[in-house]
Design a protein around this motif. Sequence first.
Motif, PDB file in Angstrom:
ATOM      1  N   SER A  29      19.605  33.054  47.802  1.00 19.69           N
ATOM      2  CA  SER A  29      19.703  32.204  48.984  1.00 19.69           C
ATOM      3  C   SER A  29      19.823  33.032  50.247  1.00 19.69           C
ATOM      4  O   SER A  29      20.492  34.067  50.268  1.00 19.69           O
ATOM      5  CB  SER A  29      20.929  31.297  48.880  1.00 19.69           C
ATOM      6  N   ARG A  39      15.858  22.413  49.736  1.00 19.96           N
ATOM      7  CA  ARG A  39      15.802  22.343  51.204  1.00 19.96           C
ATOM      8  C   ARG A  39      17.082  22.798  51.867  1.00 19.96           C
ATOM      9  O   ARG A  39      17.087  23.296  52.981  1.00 19.96           O
ATOM     10  CB  ARG A  39      15.504  20.929  51.664  1.00 19.96           C
ATOM     11  N   ASP A  40      18.217  22.614  51.175  1.00 22.54           N
ATOM     12  CA  ASP A  40      19.506  22.976  51.753  1.00 22.54           C
ATOM     13  C   ASP A  40      20.510  23.184  50.622  1.00 22.54           C
ATOM     14  O   ASP A  40      20.192  23.013  49.439  1.00 22.54           O
ATOM     15  CB  ASP A  40      19.989  21.918  52.745  1.00 22.54           C
ATOM     16  N   GLU A  95      23.170  21.496  49.746  1.00 21.01           N
ATOM     17  CA  GLU A  95      23.534  20.305  48.986  1.00 21.01           C
ATOM     18  C   GLU A  95      22.505  20.019  47.896  1.00 21.01           C
ATOM     19  O   GLU A  95      22.861  19.692  46.761  1.00 21.01           O
ATOM     20  CB  GLU A  95      23.698  19.099  49.922  1.00 21.01           C
ATOM     21  N   GLU A  96      21.226  20.165  48.231  1.00 22.43           N
ATOM     22  CA  GLU A  96      20.192  19.967  47.220  1.00 22.43           C
ATOM     23  C   GLU A  96      20.271  21.040  46.139  1.00 22.43           C
ATOM     24  O   GLU A  96      20.105  20.744  44.949  1.00 22.43           O
ATOM     25  CB  GLU A  96      18.801  19.953  47.861  1.00 22.43           C
ATOM     26  N   ASN A 119      26.140  27.108  55.073  1.00 22.49           N
ATOM     27  CA  ASN A 119      25.505  28.422  55.015  1.00 22.49           C
ATOM     28  C   ASN A 119      25.476  28.964  53.588  1.00 22.49           C
ATOM     29  O   ASN A 119      26.125  28.427  52.681  1.00 22.49           O
ATOM     30  CB  ASN A 119      26.177  29.401  55.990  1.00 22.49           C
ATOM     31  N   MET A 138      20.901  28.844  56.895  1.00 23.89           N
ATOM     32  CA  MET A 138      20.091  27.687  56.523  1.00 23.89           C
ATOM     33  C   MET A 138      20.739  26.443  57.123  1.00 23.89           C
ATOM     34  O   MET A 138      21.873  26.506  57.585  1.00 23.89           O
ATOM     35  CB  MET A 138      19.938  27.582  55.011  1.00 23.89           C
ATOM     36  N   PRO A 139      20.013  25.330  57.111  1.00 20.85           N
ATOM     37  CA  PRO A 139      20.569  24.110  57.706  1.00 20.85           C
ATOM     38  C   PRO A 139      21.833  23.656  56.973  1.00 20.85           C
ATOM     39  O   PRO A 139      21.937  23.779  55.754  1.00 20.85           O
ATOM     40  CB  PRO A 139      19.460  23.072  57.519  1.00 20.85           C
ATOM     41  N   GLY A 140      22.792  23.169  57.726  1.00 17.87           N
ATOM     42  CA  GLY A 140      24.019  22.659  57.105  1.00 17.87           C
ATOM     43  C   GLY A 140      24.894  23.794  56.608  1.00 17.87           C
ATOM     44  O   GLY A 140      25.166  24.751  57.318  1.00 17.87           O
TER      45      GLY A 140
END
Length: 110
Positions: free
Chosen positions: A36, A15-16, A18-19, A44, A40-42
């Motif tokens: 990637s 999802r982001d 960190e994941e 980049n 994206m959220p959070g």
Amino acid sequence: MSALADLGHAIVFARDAEEALAILAREVDAFDVMFSDVVMPGMNGVALAQYVRRDFPAMRVLLTSGYSDVISKDGAQGFALLHKPYSMAELARALHAVMEADRPLAAGAF
């Protein structure tokens, strides 16, 4: 994502950033390349790729972007970049080039 599957690649979705980093920390040997989007959220995609380069130096990275303030300001920071929109053939060529490289690619676009 279906384009990757159509090319015969197994896909693990995060999802982001960190994941994605958590998944790589658990299963890095299960992956050949990290693909990637830059936006994206959070965190980049370029920042994610920098973490991957630091923590998993053998991991191949391919970034994609249509337009991004991050790319226009700082460039791809030495990571392979596939510009959107792209065709299935362009995606296949970019993935092949990244996976065949002896080390992460220098800055360049496909």
